[in-house]
Design a protein around this motif. Structure first.
Motif, short mmCIF file in Angstrom:
data_model
loop_
_atom_site.label_atom_id
_atom_site.label_comp_id
_atom_site.label_asym_id
_atom_site.label_seq_id
_atom_site.Cartn_x
_atom_site.Cartn_y
_atom_site.Cartn_z
N GLN A 134 -1.44 -0.68 9.86
CA GLN A 134 -1.87 -1.86 9.12
C GLN A 134 -3.32 -1.80 8.67
N GLY A 135 -3.58 -2.54 7.61
CA GLY A 135 -4.95 -2.71 7.13
C GLY A 135 -5.03 -4.05 6.43
N PHE A 136 -6.06 -4.21 5.57
CA PHE A 136 -6.15 -5.43 4.75
C PHE A 136 -6.56 -5.00 3.35
N ASN A 137 -6.20 -5.84 2.37
CA ASN A 137 -6.56 -5.49 1.00
C ASN A 137 -7.68 -6.39 0.49
N GLU A 138 -8.04 -6.22 -0.78
CA GLU A 138 -9.21 -6.95 -1.31
C GLU A 138 -8.97 -8.45 -1.36
N ASN A 139 -7.70 -8.89 -1.30
CA ASN A 139 -7.42 -10.33 -1.23
C ASN A 139 -7.46 -10.86 0.19
N LEU A 140 -7.83 -9.98 1.13
CA LEU A 140 -7.83 -10.29 2.56
C LEU A 140 -6.42 -10.56 3.09
N ASP A 141 -5.42 -9.97 2.45
CA ASP A 141 -4.06 -10.03 2.97
C ASP A 141 -3.80 -8.80 3.84
N ILE A 142 -2.93 -8.98 4.82
CA ILE A 142 -2.55 -7.84 5.67
C ILE A 142 -1.62 -6.93 4.87
N THR A 143 -1.84 -5.63 4.98
CA THR A 143 -0.97 -4.65 4.33
C THR A 143 -0.43 -3.69 5.39
N THR A 144 0.69 -3.03 5.08
CA THR A 144 1.13 -1.94 5.97
C THR A 144 1.32 -0.67 5.15
N LEU A 145 1.35 0.46 5.84
CA LEU A 145 1.23 1.77 5.18
C LEU A 145 2.57 2.46 4.95
N GLY A 146 3.68 1.77 5.14
CA GLY A 146 4.99 2.45 5.04
C GLY A 146 5.46 2.88 6.41
N ARG A 147 6.79 2.93 6.61
CA ARG A 147 7.36 3.24 7.92
C ARG A 147 6.76 4.53 8.48
N GLY A 148 6.45 4.50 9.75
CA GLY A 148 5.85 5.67 10.40
C GLY A 148 4.36 5.81 10.13
N GLY A 149 3.77 4.80 9.49
CA GLY A 149 2.40 4.93 9.00
C GLY A 149 1.30 4.98 10.04
N SER A 150 1.62 4.74 11.30
CA SER A 150 0.50 4.75 12.26
C SER A 150 -0.04 6.16 12.52
N ASP A 151 0.75 7.18 12.22
CA ASP A 151 0.19 8.55 12.27
C ASP A 151 -0.97 8.67 11.28
N THR A 152 -0.72 8.14 10.09
CA THR A 152 -1.75 8.19 9.04
C THR A 152 -2.96 7.36 9.44
N SER A 153 -2.72 6.18 10.04
CA SER A 153 -3.87 5.39 10.53
C SER A 153 -4.73 6.23 11.46
N ALA A 154 -4.07 6.92 12.39
CA ALA A 154 -4.80 7.68 13.42
C ALA A 154 -5.67 8.77 12.79
N VAL A 155 -5.08 9.53 11.89
CA VAL A 155 -5.85 10.64 11.30
C VAL A 155 -6.97 10.11 10.40
#
Ligand code: ASP
Ligand code: MG
Length: 319
Positions: free
Chosen positions: A137-158
Motif C-alpha cells: 500500500q501507499g497513498f496518491n496525490e489526492n491522499l487516497d490509499i492505493t495498492t500495488l496489485g496482488r502480491g505487491g508487498s514484495d515490491t514494497s519491500a525492495v
C-alpha cells in the motif's frame, strides 16, 4: 550501521504462533547490530476473503473503495507484530504506507511507487526501533490509499530497501527460494542458489509467482541484493543479484497455455542446449506456433498440449 529489510509473506504471519517465529527471526537480526525495517503482507487468506466479501456486496466495486478495504489486511498484521515485539521487550513501531511516506501513482488497485520520503522511517530507526511497514500500500496525490496489485508487498519491500540504501532485502515465505521449475509440478526441480536480476524478471513475467513482477526490476535499478528464503527452516535461499556466469540455464516456466519458457543468461549462445530442445520437439512431434529468443530467454508456444512428461524432458536438459 547497516540497514536490512525483512519482508514476510501472508502464510508466515498467518497466526500468533507464526508471528512469534517471525519476531524471533527479526530479533536475531536486530541483535547483530542492524537497523531493521520489516515489511508485512496480510495474514493468511485475509486479502482473498476481503475480496470475496466485497463481491458479495457488489459486482461493480470501485477501485478506490477496494484499496481502502484491502489495505486493512496489512494494517492488522503490522499492528499485531509490533504489539508482540513490544511485549518481548523490543522497541518497535508499525507504519501504514502513508505514514512511511510511500507516494504512488493515482491508479488504484495497480499503483506504481513514485517516491518514498524516508524521513519518518529514519527518525524511528535512529531511536533503535524496529520499523514495521504495511506492504502492498501507499497513498496518491489526492491522499487516497492505493495498492500495488496482488502480491505487491514484495515490491514494497525492495522499493523501501532502495530508498534506504539497505544492504540487502530478504523476502521470507513458505518456499525455500527460486527453483528450476515449479516444484509442485516437477518433482526433481532444484533450488537455485543465485540468479541475476534479468533472469528473475524473465521468470516473473512468464507467470511464475515467486516474486511480484516489479520487484527484480527495482532491485536491478538500485542494486539491492534480494534474498528469498523460507521462514520455516534455516536453509540457504536464492540470492538475486548482479553476478552470474553466462551459459547456465536456470529455469523452466510453463504457462497455462502451451508455452514453455527457458531462462538463463546467454541462453542464445548455448548450442548444445538449443540442440536439446530441437531433439525433444522432434521426438514428440511437437508443432511450434511461435519461437522467441532473447539474450536470456527462449520462449516457445506449442500447438500441442505440453503435459507433465514433456515438461519433465525439457527440465531434464537444464539439470
Ligand atoms: N496482501 C496482498 C495480496 O494478498 C499483498 C501481498 O501479499 O503481497 O495480494
Ligand atoms: Mg507474495
Amino acid at each position: 550501521m547497516d540497514t536490512i529489510v525483512m519482508k514476510f509473506g501472508g502464510s508466515s504471519v498467518a497466526d500468533n504462533e507464526r508471528l512469534k517465529l517471525v519476531a524471533n527471526k527479526i530479533i536475531d537480526m536486530y541483535n547483530k547490530d542492524k537497523n531493521i525495517v520489516v515489511v508485512l503482507s496480510a495474514q493468511g487468506k485475509t486479502t482473498d476473503n476481503l475480496i470475496s466479501e466485497a463481491l458479495e456486496l457488489s459486482k461493480n466495486t470501485k477501485d478506490r473503495e477496494m484499496d481502502m478495504l484491502l489495505s486493512s489486511g496489512e494494517q492488522i498484521s503490522i499492528a499485531k507484530l509490533s504489539i508482540l515485539l513490544n511485549e518481548m521487550g523490543y522497541k518497535s513501531i508499525s507504519l501504514t504506507g502513508w505514514q512511511a511516506g510511500i507516494l504512488t501513482s493515482n491508479t488504484n488497485q495497480n499503483a506504481i511507487i513514485k517516491n518514498i520520503d524516508t524521513t519518518r522511517i529514519l527518525k524511528e530507526l535512529e531511536d533503535r526501533k524496529i520499523v514495521i511497514i504495511a506492504g502492498f500500500q501507499g497513498f496518491n496525490e489526492n491522499l487516497d490509499i492505493t495498492t500495488l496489485g496482488r502480491g505487491g508487498s514484495d515490491t514494497s519491500a525492495v522499493a523501501i530497501a532502495a530508498a534506504l540504501n539497505a544492504k540487502e532485502c530478504y523476502i521470507f515465505s513458505d518456499v525455500d527460494g527460486v527453483y528450476t521449475a515449479d516444484p509442485n509440478k516437477i518433482e526433481n526441480a532444484k533450488k537455485l542458489s543465485a540468479l541475476s536480476y534479468s533472469e528473475m524478471m524473465e521468470i516473473s513475467s512468464e507467470g511464475a509467482k515467486v516474486l511480484h513482477n516489479r520487484c527484480a526490476e527495482i532491485g536491478d535499478k538500485f542494486k539491492i541484493p534480494i534474498i528469498t528464503k523460507s521462514t520455516f527452516n534455516n536453509k540457504a535461499g536464492t540470492i538475486i543479484t548482479d553476478i552470474i556466469e553466462e551459459n547456465t540455464i536456470k529455469s523452466i516456466v510453463k504457462k497455462d497455455v502451451s508455452r514453455v519458457s527457458i531462462i538463463g543468461n546467454g541462453i542464445i549462445r548455448n548450442v548444445d542446449f538449443i540442440k536439446g530442445i530441437i531433439d525433444i520437439v522432434t521426438e514428440y512431434k511437437l508443432e511450434m506456433l511461435e519461437f522467441n529468443v532473447s539474450e536470456s530467454k527462449i520462449s516457445i508456444d506449442f500447438k500441442n498440449l505440453i503435459d507433465k512428461e514433456i515438461l519433465e524432458r525439457f527440465h531434464s536438459i537444464i539439470l
